[in-house]
Design an enzyme around this catalytic site. Structure first.
Site, mmCIF file in Angstrom:
data_model
loop_
_atom_site.group_PDB
_atom_site.id
_atom_site.type_symbol
_atom_site.label_atom_id
_atom_site.label_comp_id
_atom_site.label_asym_id
_atom_site.label_seq_id
_atom_site.Cartn_x
_atom_site.Cartn_y
_atom_site.Cartn_z
ATOM 1 N N TYR A 182 0.892 -1.138 0.060
ATOM 2 C CA TYR A 182 -0.037 -0.146 0.074
ATOM 3 C C TYR A 182 0.955 1.235 -0.066
ATOM 4 O O TYR A 182 0.548 2.113 -0.825
ATOM 5 C CB TYR A 182 -0.986 -0.060 1.457
ATOM 6 C CG TYR A 182 -1.815 1.132 1.309
ATOM 7 C CD1 TYR A 182 -3.012 1.184 0.653
ATOM 8 C CD2 TYR A 182 -1.623 1.991 2.641
ATOM 9 C CE1 TYR A 182 -3.731 2.334 0.732
ATOM 10 C CE2 TYR A 182 -2.420 3.163 2.909
ATOM 11 C CZ TYR A 182 -3.652 3.165 1.919
ATOM 12 O OH TYR A 182 -4.547 4.484 2.068
ATOM 13 N N ARG A 202 -1.600 6.521 17.457
ATOM 14 C CA ARG A 202 -1.919 7.063 15.876
ATOM 15 C C ARG A 202 -2.669 8.357 16.285
ATOM 16 O O ARG A 202 -2.866 8.783 17.466
ATOM 17 C CB ARG A 202 -2.769 6.174 15.546
ATOM 18 C CG ARG A 202 -2.480 4.849 15.088
ATOM 19 C CD ARG A 202 -1.654 4.827 13.711
ATOM 20 N NE ARG A 202 -1.317 3.454 13.410
ATOM 21 C CZ ARG A 202 -0.606 2.719 13.725
ATOM 22 N NH1 ARG A 202 0.130 2.918 14.804
ATOM 23 N NH2 ARG A 202 -0.311 1.456 13.376
HETATM 24 P P1 NAD Z 1 -12.867 3.689 0.836
HETATM 25 O O1 NAD Z 1 -12.688 2.114 0.501
HETATM 26 O O2 NAD Z 1 -14.100 4.023 1.570
HETATM 27 O O3 NAD Z 1 -13.260 4.203 -0.586
HETATM 28 C C1 NAD Z 1 -12.381 3.994 -1.961
HETATM 29 C C2 NAD Z 1 -13.316 3.476 -3.017
HETATM 30 O O4 NAD Z 1 -12.767 3.408 -3.993
HETATM 31 C C3 NAD Z 1 -14.359 2.413 -2.839
HETATM 32 O O5 NAD Z 1 -15.656 2.684 -2.855
HETATM 33 C C4 NAD Z 1 -14.026 1.503 -3.791
HETATM 34 O O6 NAD Z 1 -14.932 0.758 -4.489
HETATM 35 C C5 NAD Z 1 -13.431 2.516 -4.944
HETATM 36 N N1 NAD Z 1 -12.642 1.848 -5.707
HETATM 37 C C6 NAD Z 1 -11.517 1.049 -5.545
HETATM 38 N N2 NAD Z 1 -11.042 0.448 -6.676
HETATM 39 C C7 NAD Z 1 -11.794 0.838 -7.862
HETATM 40 C C8 NAD Z 1 -11.773 0.960 -8.972
HETATM 41 N N3 NAD Z 1 -10.713 0.165 -9.797
HETATM 42 N N4 NAD Z 1 -12.282 1.756 -9.875
HETATM 43 C C9 NAD Z 1 -13.366 2.928 -9.379
HETATM 44 N N5 NAD Z 1 -13.567 2.663 -8.032
HETATM 45 C C10 NAD Z 1 -12.734 1.854 -7.200
HETATM 46 O O7 NAD Z 1 -11.735 4.210 1.143
HETATM 47 P P2 NAD Z 1 -11.383 5.867 1.946
HETATM 48 O O8 NAD Z 1 -11.198 5.651 3.373
HETATM 49 O O9 NAD Z 1 -12.545 6.768 1.439
HETATM 50 O O10 NAD Z 1 -10.082 6.150 1.184
HETATM 51 C C11 NAD Z 1 -10.133 7.277 0.193
HETATM 52 C C12 NAD Z 1 -8.707 7.389 -0.220
HETATM 53 O O11 NAD Z 1 -8.093 7.986 0.712
HETATM 54 C C13 NAD Z 1 -7.942 6.185 -0.744
HETATM 55 O O12 NAD Z 1 -7.153 6.450 -1.821
HETATM 56 C C14 NAD Z 1 -7.177 6.012 0.398
HETATM 57 O O13 NAD Z 1 -5.871 5.045 0.125
HETATM 58 C C15 NAD Z 1 -6.900 7.114 0.854
HETATM 59 N N6 NAD Z 1 -6.797 7.255 2.430
HETATM 60 C C16 NAD Z 1 -7.479 6.976 3.227
HETATM 61 C C17 NAD Z 1 -7.232 6.991 4.799
HETATM 62 C C18 NAD Z 1 -8.414 6.769 5.733
HETATM 63 O O14 NAD Z 1 -8.096 6.900 6.996
HETATM 64 N N7 NAD Z 1 -9.646 6.216 5.175
HETATM 65 C C19 NAD Z 1 -6.150 7.035 5.221
HETATM 66 C C20 NAD Z 1 -4.848 7.305 4.240
HETATM 67 C C21 NAD Z 1 -5.323 7.599 2.880
#
Ligand code: NAD
Length: 345
Positions: free
Chosen positions: A161, A234
C-alpha cells in the site's frame, strides 16, 4: 497570491468536478461537500454497484465503472475541469497487511486517471496519498516523533500500500514538472467519521472500537479484544476536516505537486481511544489483547508545521467531538442492520 482559496473562489458553479472512489467514505463525503457548496456538475465514480455506495447525493451524475481500465478513465475524465482521485482498493491494517497485491494494483487506477485527466485538459488533479508512504523505520516506537513531509525519503514505505502511494505521488510531481498539469497530493493520516466502513474487515480502529463497544452493550458481553498490546499510537482526523483540507490544498498555488500531511496531531494510544469510546458509551469493558493480530507500525503522528505555515490552518475537530458523532452514527447503523434495514457495512 491569496492563500486559503477554495473551489468556490476559483471555479464557476457549472464547471465539471470529477470525483473517483465516490462510493466510498471520503470521496462520497467530498461529493456531498461540493454539492452543498452549490456546484451543479459533479460526476461521481466508483466500481461498486450503486446500491452499495455509502452515500448517494441527489443531483449528481453517478457512474459505476472500474477505473483500472484506461477506457473507463477516459470516460470518467471527459470535460473535467478538476479531477479528485480517491479510488483505491484499501482498508484498515487488517486489509493492507493481508492484501498487498490488491493495494499495489491501485497503481493501474492512478496511472490511467492522471493521464486521462491530462488528456482531457483538466486544470487540477488531486491525489489522496497516505501516511503509509512514510519510512517505517521512523515509526518503531509508540512515543514517535511526528512525521514531517521530508520523512518519506529515503524510502522504506509500508509494503504494498505505502509503496503504491509513493510512486503515485511521483506521477503527480512529474505531470506538473514535465507537462504543466497542476497536481495536489495530500498524505491523509487515519480518517474517521460517519459513513466510514464500520464492519466487514476493511474498517479502521475508531470504527472497529465503536462497533465492538456497541456489540458488547447489546449482547451483554463484558470484554473486548484489542489488536496488539493497545500501546500503539496514532492520530485520527475527523472527516469534515479532511474534505475542507482537500479543497484548500487543491487550490493553493504554493502546494502544487508538493506532498503535504493532512491529519490531526492529537496523538493517542489505542487504549486511550477505547477509553474515550467507553466514556461516550457509559460502559467499562475487560480488555483482552490479541498480540498476533495485525497492528501496523508502533506509532505514527502528523507533523503539522508545514500545513500551518502554508495555510495557517490544520484539522481541529477534537477526538472527543468526532468520536461522539461517529459512535452514535455506528450505533444507528448497528440497530438498522438488526432491524433488517439497509446499512453501509
Ligand atoms: P474507501 O474504501 O471507503 O473508498 C475507496 C473507494 O474506491 C471504494 O468505494 C472502492 O469501491 C473504490 N474503488 C476501488 N477500486 C476502484 C476501481 N478500480 N474503480 C473505481 N472505484 C474503485 O476508502 P476511503 O477511506 O474513502 O479512502 C479514500 C482514499 O484515501 C484512498 O485513496 C485511500 O488510500 C486514501 N486514504 C484513506 C485513509 C483513511 O483513513 N480512510 C488514510 C490514508 C489514505
Amino acid at each position: 497570491m491569496k492563500d486559503n482559496l477554495r473551489a468556490k473562489d476559483v471555479l464557476n458553479k457549472n464547471d465539471l468536478i470529477v470525483i473517483a472512489g465516490a462510493g466510498g467514505f471520503i470521496a462520497g463525503s467530498l461529493v456531498r461537500y461540493f454539492k452543498e457548496q452549490g456546484f451543479t456538475r459533479i460526476r461521481a465514480i466508483d466500481k461498486k454497484p450503486l446500491p452499495k455506495w455509502y452515500q448517494i447525493t441527489p443531483g449528481v451524475e453517478n457512474l459505476c465503472i472500474d477505473l483500472v481500465h484506461e477506457d473507463n478513465c477516459k470516460r470518467a475524465c471527459e470535460d473535467a475541469i478538476e479531477v479528485y482521485n480517491l479510488a483505491a482498493d484499501m482498508g484498515g491494517m487488517g486489509f493492507i497487511e493481508k492484501f498487498r497485491i490488491e493495494c499495489l494494483r491501485s497503481i493501474l487506477i492512478n496511472t490511467h486517471m492522471i493521464e486521462c485527466a491530462y488528456r482531457a485538459g483538466a486544470n487540477r488533479y488531486f491525489y489522496s496519498s497516505s501516511a503509509c508512504a512514510y519510512n517505517t523505520e521512523l515509526q518503531k516506537s509508540p512515543d514517535v516523533g511526528a512525521l514531517k513531509e521530508s520523512d518519506a525519503y529515503p524510502a522504506m514505505a509500508e509494503r504494498g500500500y505505502g509503496w503504491e502511494k509513493l510512486i503515485s505521488e511521483m506521477f503527480c510531481q512529474e505531470y506538473w514538472a514535465e507537462r504543466g498539469m497542476m497536481t495536489s497530493i495530500a498524505r491523509f493520516h487515519n480518517v474517521y467519521g460517519p459513513f466510514g466502513t464500520w464492519d466487514g474487515g476493511r474498517e479502521k480502529a475508531p470504527a472497529a472500537i465503536c462497533r465492538k463497544v456497541i456489540e458488547a452493550q447489546d449482547t451483554g458481553i463484558q470484554d473486548i479484544t484489542i489488536w496488539g498490546d493497545g500501546n500503539q499510537t496514532r492520530s485520527f482526523m475527523y472527516i469534515d476536516d479532511c474534505v475542507d483540507g482537500i479543497d484548500q490544498i487543491t487550490h493553493c498555488e504554493k502546494l502544487i505537486a508538493t506532498p503535504i500531511n493532512l491529519g490531526s496531531n492529537q496523538l493517542v494510544s489505542i487504549n486511550e481511544l477505547l477509553s474515550i469510546v467507553e466514556k461516550i458509551a457509559g460502559i467499562k469493558l475487560e480488555r483482552e489483547y490479541d498480540l498476533a493480530a495485525p497492528q501496523g507500525v508502533a506509532g505514527r503522528n502528523s507533523d503539522n508545521t508545514f500545513i500551518k505555515k502554508i495555510l495557517n490552518w490544520e484539522p481541529s475537530t477534537t477526538l472527543q467531538t468526532g468520536l461522539e458523532k461517529t459512535y452514535y452514527w455506528i450505533k444507528q447503523q448497528y440497530s438498522d442492520r438488526k432491524a433488517g434495514k439497509r446499512t453501509i457495512s
